[in-house]
Design an enzyme around this catalytic site. Structure first.
Site, PDB file in Angstrom:
ATOM      1  N   LYS A   1      -5.423  -8.349  -8.079  1.00  0.00           N
ATOM      2  CA  LYS A   1      -6.707  -8.778  -7.527  1.00  0.00           C
ATOM      3  C   LYS A   1      -7.774  -7.709  -7.748  1.00  0.00           C
ATOM      4  O   LYS A   1      -7.456  -6.514  -7.842  1.00  0.00           O
ATOM      5  CB  LYS A   1      -6.581  -9.125  -6.042  1.00  0.00           C
ATOM      6  CG  LYS A   1      -6.447  -7.955  -5.109  1.00  0.00           C
ATOM      7  CD  LYS A   1      -6.690  -8.397  -3.666  1.00  0.00           C
ATOM      8  CE  LYS A   1      -6.815  -7.156  -2.784  1.00  0.00           C
ATOM      9  NZ  LYS A   1      -7.482  -7.358  -1.545  1.00  0.00           N
TER      10      LYS A   1
ATOM     11  N   LYS B   1     -11.630  -2.733  -4.316  1.00  0.00           N
ATOM     12  CA  LYS B   1     -12.600  -1.626  -4.245  1.00  0.00           C
ATOM     13  C   LYS B   1     -12.015  -0.360  -4.838  1.00  0.00           C
ATOM     14  O   LYS B   1     -12.706   0.421  -5.466  1.00  0.00           O
ATOM     15  CB  LYS B   1     -12.942  -1.323  -2.780  1.00  0.00           C
ATOM     16  CG  LYS B   1     -13.670  -2.410  -2.073  1.00  0.00           C
ATOM     17  CD  LYS B   1     -14.140  -1.868  -0.719  1.00  0.00           C
ATOM     18  CE  LYS B   1     -14.090  -2.929   0.334  1.00  0.00           C
ATOM     19  NZ  LYS B   1     -12.847  -2.923   1.129  1.00  0.00           N
TER      20      LYS B   1
ATOM     21  N   LYS C   1       0.812  -1.215   0.000  1.00  0.00           N
ATOM     22  CA  LYS C   1       0.000   0.000   0.000  1.00  0.00           C
ATOM     23  C   LYS C   1       0.848   1.269   0.000  1.00  0.00           C
ATOM     24  O   LYS C   1       0.430   2.297  -0.510  1.00  0.00           O
ATOM     25  CB  LYS C   1      -0.990  -0.010   1.164  1.00  0.00           C
ATOM     26  CG  LYS C   1      -2.002  -1.167   1.059  1.00  0.00           C
ATOM     27  CD  LYS C   1      -3.427  -0.717   1.292  1.00  0.00           C
ATOM     28  CE  LYS C   1      -4.422  -1.557   0.536  1.00  0.00           C
ATOM     29  NZ  LYS C   1      -5.243  -2.456   1.246  1.00  0.00           N
TER      30      LYS C   1
HETATM   31  N1  AQP Z   1     -10.205  -9.891  -5.147  1.00  0.00           N
HETATM   32  C1  AQP Z   1     -10.472 -10.557  -4.041  1.00  0.00           C
HETATM   33  N2  AQP Z   1     -10.657 -11.895  -4.070  1.00  0.00           N
HETATM   34  C2  AQP Z   1     -10.940 -12.579  -2.935  1.00  0.00           C
HETATM   35  N3  AQP Z   1     -11.071 -11.999  -1.708  1.00  0.00           N
HETATM   36  C3  AQP Z   1     -10.905 -10.671  -1.640  1.00  0.00           C
HETATM   37  N4  AQP Z   1     -10.964  -9.781  -0.596  1.00  0.00           N
HETATM   38  C4  AQP Z   1     -10.721  -8.542  -1.073  1.00  0.00           C
HETATM   39  N5  AQP Z   1     -10.495  -8.564  -2.400  1.00  0.00           N
HETATM   40  C5  AQP Z   1     -10.606  -9.873  -2.794  1.00  0.00           C
HETATM   41  C6  AQP Z   1     -11.256 -10.153   0.781  1.00  0.00           C
HETATM   42  O1  AQP Z   1     -12.279  -9.279   1.262  1.00  0.00           O
HETATM   43  C7  AQP Z   1     -12.077  -9.111   2.670  1.00  0.00           C
HETATM   44  C8  AQP Z   1     -12.292  -7.678   3.056  1.00  0.00           C
HETATM   45  O2  AQP Z   1     -11.414  -6.846   2.397  1.00  0.00           O
HETATM   46  P1  AQP Z   1     -10.995  -5.450   2.987  1.00  0.00           P
HETATM   47  O3  AQP Z   1     -11.824  -4.414   2.390  1.00  0.00           O
HETATM   48  O4  AQP Z   1     -10.967  -5.437   4.468  1.00  0.00           O
HETATM   49  O5  AQP Z   1      -9.534  -5.365   2.497  1.00  0.00           O
HETATM   50  P2  AQP Z   1      -8.914  -5.471   1.087  1.00  0.00           P
HETATM   51  O6  AQP Z   1      -8.358  -6.841   0.903  1.00  0.00           O
HETATM   52  O7  AQP Z   1      -7.960  -4.326   1.021  1.00  0.00           O
HETATM   53  O8  AQP Z   1     -10.146  -5.277   0.052  1.00  0.00           O
HETATM   54  P3  AQP Z   1     -10.175  -4.487  -1.324  1.00  0.00           P
HETATM   55  O9  AQP Z   1     -11.458  -4.769  -1.971  1.00  0.00           O
HETATM   56  O10 AQP Z   1      -8.916  -4.744  -2.097  1.00  0.00           O
HETATM   57  O11 AQP Z   1     -10.201  -3.001  -0.839  1.00  0.00           O
HETATM   58  P4  AQP Z   1      -9.178  -1.812  -1.079  1.00  0.00           P
HETATM   59  O12 AQP Z   1      -9.283  -1.486  -2.566  1.00  0.00           O
HETATM   60  O13 AQP Z   1      -9.700  -0.707  -0.225  1.00  0.00           O
HETATM   61  O14 AQP Z   1      -7.811  -2.246  -0.660  1.00  0.00           O
HETATM   62  C9  AQP Z   1     -10.694  -9.643   3.021  1.00  0.00           C
HETATM   63  O15 AQP Z   1     -10.852 -10.868   3.743  1.00  0.00           O
HETATM   64  C10 AQP Z   1     -10.049  -9.896   1.683  1.00  0.00           C
HETATM   65  O16 AQP Z   1      -9.183 -11.023   1.723  1.00  0.00           O
END
Ligand code: AQP
Length: 338
Positions: free
Chosen positions: A217, A220, A114
């Protein structure tokens, strides 16, 4: 004795099918299995560690809350709350920050990802990272916020306040849970037995990839993701743009991703059933649209009554606070805060 489980999702944007398959769907299954005492929260304080706009943050928080409920999280079965409404999280995080070494925080893989250390051409080892910090301190253009580094201390507090026995997480969070266990052991050794060491419950290791760049991956905050509340037209539009392969016989990471999604949403995954990728995309769009039809209706109804939604969150925070308050009082007494 039921296992106590706890997990959360950042309020950094509306949820996508990766969040659903990798986390939310499994939260609902754990809740409905009846064998667990469940705590689920929306990590709005963690959302402050990456770029945000105040209006979007409050809107995202409500949307994510509505999405948890529309997907099946039931506030009568699970303690469901907003992280920032239980003040004990930040207080315990501060205490943990004062117990955790900088080296341990610098070692966290998500910090590298990040903070985009790769842009600074930093090798993924501790010595290089230490050097990086020294360089960064002298670089006025380096705007990584301290919250991004201290995030794992807040995560340890989020977890240990509730003394759970199981923490369901995706693969990317395993290092943070290891640090949480380490913090709990450190605290117990120094101040006396306080925190049970939680077990990591590795959720089905699956990773939904970005439609436009299947080497990354779905996220969001990344490229256009398939959101849970997308209309059928929107789902089809996004899938039509998804990267596939030029040769239908060879396949590619993009095709594998679409095939995997089709399997997850109950369709056939045999590409040879489709003479063209367009047919695969259309079939997948239909399946996803059907799967989330009820979800979309429920979410619309929940969002139409924001007063009730905020009431649900306040009630959840009050339930969570009773447990968190007890743990924090115990911690403060043990470390000598009066
Ligand atoms: N692409 C993905 N495939 C499978 N699992 C995923 N998770 C996120 N993206 C994928 C799982 O969702 C849970 C919650 O995610 P989070 O928002 O707490 O953190 P993150 O992994 O940072 O999610 P994002 O969507 O990628 O958000 P941003 O863009 O804000 O960083 C976790 O259990 C994660 O494994």
């Amino acid at each position: 004795m039921k296992e106590r489980i706890l997990s959360g999702i950042r309020a950094s944007g509306k949820l996508h099918v990766g969040n659903y398959l990798g986390a939310l769907k499994q939260f609902v299954e754990l809740q409905n299995s009846g064998g667990h005492e469940c705590f689920f929260f929306i990590a709005d304080l963690h959302a402050l560690t990456t770029p945000f706009e105040p209006k979007e943050l409050s809107q995202n928080t409500l949307e994510v809350a509505a999405e948890y409920l529309a997907a099946g999280i039931d506030p009568d079965k699970s303690v469901f709350f907003l992280q920032s409404q239980v003040l004990e999280h930040t207080e315990l995080a501060w205490i943990f920050n004062c117990l955790t070494s900088l080296g341990e925080l610098l070692r966290m893989p998500q910090f590298t990802e990040k903070a985009k250390l790769s842009e600074y051409k930093i090798e993924n080892n501790v010595t290089a990272r230490r050097q990086f910090i020294v360089n960064a301190m002298n670089d006025m253009k380096f705007h990584v916020n301290a919250g991004l580094l201290n995030y794992p201390s807040l995560m340890a507090a989020d977890i240990l306040l509730y003394k759970p026995t199981l923490v369901p997480v995706g693969e990317d969070q395993v290092a943070h849970i290891d640090l949480t266990k380490h913090t709990a052991k450190l605290f117990n050794n120094r101040f006396g037995e306080t925190f049970p060491i939680p077990k990591t419950y590795l959720q089905k290791p699956l990773r939904i990839m970005s439609l436009s760049d299947p080497t990354k991956k779905m996220s969001k905050t990344g490229d256009e993701a398939l959101m849970l509340d997308d209309s059928p037209q929107e789902i089809l539009r996004k899938l039509k743009k998804a990267v596939t392969a030029t040769d239908t016989k060879k396949g590619s990471p993009g095709v594998e991703n679409l095939k995997f999604l089709l399997e997850q949403f109950g369709g056939t995954s045999r590409v040879k059933d489709f003479t063209k990728y367009n047919e695969l995309k259309e079939s997948l769009a239909k399946k996803i649209a059907e799967h989330f039809a009820e979800f979309r209706n429920k979410k619309t109804k929940i969002m139409a009554n924001k007063k009730q939604l905020t009431q649900i969150l306040a009630e959840g925070a009050s339930k969570a606070q009773k447990i968190a308050g007890k743990t924090l009082a115990e911690v403060k007494e043990k470390i000598g805060l009066i």
